[in-house]
Scaffold this active site. Structure first.
Site, PDB file in Angstrom:
ATOM      1  N   TYR A   1      12.579   8.351   0.550  1.00 56.83           N
ATOM      2  CA  TYR A   1      11.704   9.286  -0.151  1.00 56.83           C
ATOM      3  C   TYR A   1      10.262   8.831   0.049  1.00 56.83           C
ATOM      4  CZ  TYR A   1       9.649  11.941  -4.045  1.00 56.83           C
ATOM      5  OH  TYR A   1       8.880  12.784  -4.807  1.00 56.83           O
TER       6      TYR A   1
ATOM      7  N   ASP B   1       6.231   2.592   4.329  1.00 54.12           N
ATOM      8  CA  ASP B   1       5.957   3.123   3.006  1.00 54.12           C
ATOM      9  C   ASP B   1       6.273   2.012   2.013  1.00 54.12           C
ATOM     10  OD1 ASP B   1       6.028   4.220   0.520  1.00 54.12           O
ATOM     11  OD2 ASP B   1       7.188   6.001   1.074  1.00 54.12           O
TER      12      ASP B   1
ATOM     13  N   LYS C   1       2.398   2.856  -7.132  1.00 55.65           N
ATOM     14  CA  LYS C   1       3.047   2.069  -8.184  1.00 55.65           C
ATOM     15  C   LYS C   1       2.245   0.814  -8.584  1.00 55.65           C
ATOM     16  CE  LYS C   1       7.468   4.090  -6.880  1.00 55.65           C
ATOM     17  NZ  LYS C   1       7.894   5.034  -7.865  1.00 55.65           N
TER      18      LYS C   1
HETATM   19  C1  LIG Z   1       8.904   4.777  -1.401  1.00 61.40           C
HETATM   20  C2  LIG Z   1       8.146   5.852  -2.120  1.00 61.40           C
HETATM   21  N1  LIG Z   1       7.205   6.523  -1.470  1.00 61.40           N
HETATM   22  C3  LIG Z   1       6.480   7.495  -2.066  1.00 61.40           C
HETATM   23  C4  LIG Z   1       6.711   7.835  -3.383  1.00 61.40           C
HETATM   24  C5  LIG Z   1       5.895   8.907  -4.033  1.00 61.40           C
HETATM   25  O1  LIG Z   1       5.018   8.331  -4.960  1.00 61.40           O
HETATM   26  P1  LIG Z   1       4.448   9.206  -6.185  1.00 61.40           P
HETATM   27  O2  LIG Z   1       5.589   9.518  -7.071  1.00 61.40           O
HETATM   28  O3  LIG Z   1       3.420   8.306  -6.804  1.00 61.40           O
HETATM   29  O4  LIG Z   1       3.828  10.419  -5.599  1.00 61.40           O
HETATM   30  C6  LIG Z   1       7.692   7.153  -4.098  1.00 61.40           C
HETATM   31  C7  LIG Z   1       7.973   7.501  -5.499  1.00 61.40           C
HETATM   32  O5  LIG Z   1       8.925   7.093  -6.107  1.00 61.40           O
HETATM   33  C8  LIG Z   1       8.437   6.135  -3.452  1.00 61.40           C
HETATM   34  O6  LIG Z   1       9.400   5.466  -4.078  1.00 61.40           O
END
Ligand SMILES: Cc1ncc(COP(=O)(O)O)c(C=O)c1O
Length: 429
Positions: free
Chosen positions: A144, A239, A267
């Site tokens: 994700y 990511d 985060k």
């Molecule tokens: C690995 C990863 N990338 C991107 C995101 C997206 O971040 P946000 O919820 O702050 O938009 C998340 C959210 O859980 C994530 O776990």
């Protein structure tokens, strides 16, 4: 436990907010029941609107690595607030946190702050496309990267929890440019590259997957991706929204010893305020506006309160690097305790763990990709989730999520959790 007030608040919320929540993963759709409304939180504990105390293993889905309401972070935000909350003009603190982040993370010279992990990943991919002049991207099933269009193709986390890994509203054109591979399957990535020669801008990956439960990369997988990217002029995007400033000071790049071309954050970097960021070597970052042609912007980007929280958080982590070791030790202790309890009650399971990320898959085989994660027994998970909740332990309301360990957890909290697993395990069949 009683959740009367939470249920009443949820009923009111549903009338004015779709599904009663502002992010689908907060709903209890995958496990049944009403979500719990939080009143406040301190350290390792949540206090809900009915007066229950819960040991928290979600920690705002990762950011609260030092525990809730951590005094240096709270103080920094309170002090900053008194001086104005947003200017839309540069401030010194943006450079301070940028300098610190660049000093902590390998292979990055410059960093751009945004407001969420979604924005960070979306912008990183645009930058990769602008830099390489190519359109297609490779992502992995079950990973994700936020809710922007290109990523909602076999996305993990909430998307898969709610049975819509491919969201309506994503155009065919966008979907066509996102090529899908199996996590930990290097041969398949190679095949995809071969059949899309000179068309792929980037490979984006969670270096340790957290959105199909925790899944570590198998030996050589990330190194193999690095080599493929080098051979074919493709940028490798890590990511690190989950893993950044969590697995080590320098995130997964440091822990696993593999270099990415672009890294995204969210985060922990915001200390609990809405912050994301993406970073790379200078030659790549200089393609961004206003220096270069790739446009990216934000009214509230680099917001002073968010930067104050993030700076306080990163300073703590930078000054006390032993935290990462102690987090990993606590996670290992939890792993061993849970494993023993589940084995004792003959509960089929596989536990995956890297640093302070851990998840219990109720699956019999090794969990290495989305399909093996999806083999887990969801009925068992539901019972486990509600059983743990009854014992005051709050884990994510979905089998496709990681537990996040925080420094505020004591060994007594871990023992209480293991004891709960032991009791709950006896009721799973
Ligand atoms: C690995 C990863 N990338 C991107 C995101 C997206 O971040 P946000 O919820 O702050 O938009 C998340 C959210 O859980 C994530 O776990």
């Amino acid at each position: 436990m009683i959740y009367q007030r939470s249920s009443a608040l949820f009923a009111a919320a549903q009338k004015v907010i779709p599904g009663g929540v502002n992010s689908p993963v907060r709903a209890f759709k995958a496990v049944g029941g009403d979500p719990i409304f939080v009143k406040e939180a301190k350290g390792a504990y949540l206090y809900d609107e009915d007066g229950n105390r819960l040991i928290d293993y979600i920690n705002s889905w990762g950011p609260m690595i030092l525990g809730h309401a951590h005094p240096p972070v709270v103080d920094a935000v309170v002090e900053k607030t008194k001086k104005g909350t947003s200017f839309g003009m540069p401030t010194e603190i943006e450079t301070q946190i940028a300098e610190l982040a660049v000093s902590m993370v390998p292979n990055i010279d410059k960093i751009r702050f945004v407001n969420s992990g979604t924005e960070a990943c979306m912008s990183a991919v645009r930058l990769a496309r602008g830099y390489t002049g190519k359109d297609k991207i490779i992502k992995f099933a079950g990973c994700y990267h936020g809710h922007s269009d290109s990523f909602l193709i076999q996305a993990g986390s909430g998307a898969v929890t709610f049975g819509s890994p491919n969201s309506p509203g994503v155009t065919k054109g966008t979907a066509q440019d996102t090529l899908l591979a199996r996590y930990n399957d290097l041969d398949q990535v190679e095949e995809i590259i071969e059949s899309n020669k000179n068309e792929i801008a980037c490979i984006i990956i969670e270096p340790v997957a957290g959105n199909m439960g925790c899944i570590p990369p198998i030996k050589g997988f990330l190194q193999g991706l690095r080599a493929l990217c080098d051979t074919h002029g493709i940028l490798l995007i890590f990511d690190e929204v989950m893993t950044g400033f969590r697995l080590a000071k320098g995130g997964a790049q440091e822990l696993l010893g593999v270099d990415a071309d672009i890294v995204t954050f969210g985060k922990v970097i915001g200390g609990g305020l809405p912050v994301g960021a993406f970073a790379a070597r200078e030659e790549i970052m200089n393609h961004l506006a206003p220096l270069g042609p790739v446009y990216q912007a934000g009214t509230l980007s680099g917001n002073p309160l968010a930067m104050a929280a993030g700076l306080a958080m990163l300073n703590e982590l930078n000054n006390t690097p032993e935290i990462f070791k102690s987090l990993a030790e606590k996670t290992e202790y939890l792993h061993e305790g849970i494993e023993k309890a589940l084995l004792h009650h003959n509960v089929t399971h596989t536990i995956n763990r890297v640093g302070s990320m851990i998840s219990v898959h109720f699956a019999k085989d090794e969990v290495v990709d989305f399909d093996t994660a999806a083999n887990g027994n969801n009925d068992t998970f539901k019972k486990f989730f509600h059983g743990m909740l009854d014992h005051g332990i709050y884990i994510a309301p979905s089998a496709f999520e990681t537990w996040f360990i925080t420094d505020a957890l004591t060994y007594e909290d871990l023992d209480e959790t293991i004891a709960a697993v032991n009791t709950v395990s006896s009721t799973l069949f």
